[in-house]
Design an enzyme around this catalytic site. Structure first.
Site, PDB file in Angstrom:
ATOM      1  N   LYS A 197       0.845  -1.193   0.000  1.00 27.11           N
ATOM      2  CA  LYS A 197       0.000   0.000   0.000  1.00 27.11           C
ATOM      3  C   LYS A 197       0.881   1.244   0.000  1.00 27.11           C
ATOM      4  O   LYS A 197       1.912   1.288   0.672  1.00 27.11           O
ATOM      5  CB  LYS A 197      -0.916  -0.023   1.221  1.00 27.11           C
ATOM      6  CG  LYS A 197      -1.982   1.068   1.246  1.00 27.11           C
ATOM      7  CD  LYS A 197      -2.884   0.907   2.462  1.00 27.11           C
ATOM      8  CE  LYS A 197      -3.952   1.970   2.535  1.00 27.11           C
ATOM      9  NZ  LYS A 197      -4.817   1.809   3.731  1.00 27.11           N
ATOM     10  N   SER A 238      -9.707   1.902   3.060  1.00 21.07           N
ATOM     11  CA  SER A 238      -8.878   2.685   2.144  1.00 21.07           C
ATOM     12  C   SER A 238      -7.886   1.834   1.343  1.00 21.07           C
ATOM     13  O   SER A 238      -7.214   2.335   0.446  1.00 21.07           O
ATOM     14  CB  SER A 238      -8.092   3.743   2.934  1.00 21.07           C
ATOM     15  OG  SER A 238      -7.211   3.126   3.860  1.00 21.07           O
ATOM     16  N   SER A 262      -9.898  -0.595   7.233  1.00 18.39           N
ATOM     17  CA  SER A 262      -9.406  -0.304   5.887  1.00 18.39           C
ATOM     18  C   SER A 262      -8.793  -1.481   5.154  1.00 18.39           C
ATOM     19  O   SER A 262      -8.482  -1.374   3.972  1.00 18.39           O
ATOM     20  CB  SER A 262      -8.381   0.837   5.937  1.00 18.39           C
ATOM     21  OG  SER A 262      -9.001   2.042   6.293  1.00 18.39           O
TER      22      SER A 262
END
Length: 499
Positions: free
Chosen positions: A61, A139, A163
């Site tokens: 990420k 996210s 997330s």
């Protein structure tokens, strides 16, 4: 199949699914990584791989620092930032022989539930016939899509309030948030320090367990990392109680999670998942977590408050892209324009919200009260689990009494099973005109475990009579440190045909 062939297949899939926008910075088609994969292939043939991840592509990420690839946090203010060091979790992956497969897209600084608040464009889920794309969740939506479309073997995300688990639920993947402090946060760009947890997304629980085994290490550079002594105590407690719990588990069903707004398909999948575990010989028991009703509100006070402090350093002077000074900037603030143009709307919204809750006029009525709610949420979980929380003082003196938590242990449970999200993934087009705060409700089932720092896993489940439907996420929550049991229960739900 050779490791090199697997890697090449991932790159082919990346090109095929480029429109989903899973990556901010993808892996180059050529580079030194090819030789590293070939070396891993040779080690595997000799029977001496560095680890089970040797030569595998792992996506990262884009809010986790990497030395050789820029770290943007999907924000304009960090668009050109490259870290001078690797995060600890990246170091551990590379030591195990894994290959960084690029940096995945996300909501800016991890703030969002649909991966639409990105400077590099939204992440898209699969198409829903002619209706358009569905949400990939947020996210960590880019990480989830990368795994779901086989653009990598596994991916790292971050989970502050859900997330990792929410994108996993929306994409039919497995998303795991370990107990807070087990995985190092050193080198992870902070959103909310007391909540941020590095999470893992994989195609199945076996893959997630492999990655977790590599990353579950003490890190002296991270002040929130669980110490070696505490890790040993956790291992002793969970090991000594595993025989007591045996193979017949007590499954808890939190009654507060059966909300009116729960989608009927989600409720039916939840019911059949519980019945499936019951058919395996486990017992099912309703439990009450009364503070859950206030958990979401408390989270959206605490997380923005920490974010407003953490993001103060991005001013174009110390960190971030420097914008030209505005000629009408009569206030004399050097960084006003840099922050104004560098941050997106959702980040600005949360900074303002957090700054307000920390103000002298509001801190007692908002921030302090939210902290009290957080303690109530933690207390509720401790009251329903048979395993005593290893972090509590009682375990320091006599760990054999680990099961002697408040009340009669015979009435307590080993894990909780509940939905990950209250509804299937929405269409992206339906989010365009929705109020920003509507997305906050998607975290209603994931936030409580985050506030308590507990391990939580989302696994994809499709009832046998609805195989034409996309799988939904069912969440397994365990006591602090009981991560392995959470993974074990998740695998039982994942592998079987839910009827």
């Amino acid at each position: 199949m050779s490791l090199l062939r697997e890697a090449e297949r991932c790159l082919v899939n990346r090109k095929a699914f480029a429109s989903l926008n899973a990556f901010v910075t993808p892996l180059d088609r050529v580079g030194s990584w090819i030789e590293r994969v070939k070396d891993a292939d040779a080690r595997r043939k000799r029977g001496a791989p560095k680890s089970s991840l040797d030569g595998k592509l792992i996506a990262i990420k884009d809010n986790i620092c990497t030395r050789d690839v820029r770290t943007t946090c999907a924000s304009a203010i960090l668009e050109n930032f490259t870290s001078p060091f690797n995060a600890t979790v990246v170091e551990l992956l590379e030591e195990s022989g894994a290959i960084v497969a690029g940096k995945t897209n996300l909501d800016e600084f991890g703030m969002g539930s649909h991966s639409t608040y990105s400077h590099f464009g939204p992440v898209k889920g699969v198409r829903a016939d002619d209706l358009g794309y569905v949400s990939a969740g947020g996210s960590s939506g880019g990480s989830a899509i990368a795994v779901a479309t086989e653009q990598c073997y596994a991916a790292l995300g971050t989970d502050t309030g859900g997330s990792v688990r929410l994108p996993a639920a929306y994409t039919g993947t497995v998303g795991f948030k370990p107990s807070y402090g087990l995985l190092s946060r050193w080198g992870v760009v902070a959103y909310a320090n007391s909540l941020d947890t590095v999470g893992i997304i994989g195609a199945n629980t076996s893959t997630v367990s492999e990655v977790f085994g590599v990353l579950n290490r003490y890190d002296h550079r991270d002040p929130t990392s669980i110490s070696k002594a505490t890790r040993s105590r956790i291992d002793e407690i969970t090991g000594s109680t595993s025989k007591t719990r045996s193979e017949r588990l007590r499954i808890g069903v939190p009654i507060e999670y059966n909300i009116l707004e729960l989608d009927p398909f989600v409720r039916e999948t939840w019911r059949k998942s519980i019945q499936h575990l019951k058919n395996q010989g486990h017992t099912v028991h309703p439990v009450s977590l009364p503070a859950t009703k206030q958990a979401l509100s408390a989270y959206y006070v605490l997380a923005p408050a920490e974010a407003s402090s953490n993001l103060a350093k991005y001013d174009g002077v110390r960190y971030g892209t420097r914008d030209l000074d505005s000629p009408d900037n009569t206030g004399g603030y050097l960084y006003a324009r840099s922050r104004g143009s560098g941050f997106g709307p959702e980040v600005k919204r949360r900074i303002v919200l957090g700054a307000f809750s920390l103000s002298a006029e509001a801190i007692d009525n908002y921030f302090i009260q939210a902290q009290k709610v957080r303690r109530l949420v933690q207390s509720d979980f401790n009251k329903v689990f048979r395993l005593h929380n290893p972090l509590l003082q009682a375990t320091l003196t006599s760990h054999p009494k680990a099961l002697e938590s408040d009340g009669d242990t015979a009435e307590k449970v080993d894990v909780l099973v509940c939905p990950t999200a209250p509804s299937p993934p929405p269409l992206l087009c339906s989010l365009e005109n929705a109020a920003p705060t509507e997305a906050y409700t998607n975290d209603v089932f994931t936030v409580p475990a985050s506030l308590a720092g507990l391990p939580a896993l989302s696994v994809p489940v499709t009832p046998g009579d609805r195989e034409q439907e996309s799988p939904l996420g069912i969440q397994v929550i365990g006591q602090f440190g009981d991560d392995q049991l959470v993974l074990d229960v998740g695998s039982r739900l994942e592998k079987m045909n839910i009827q």
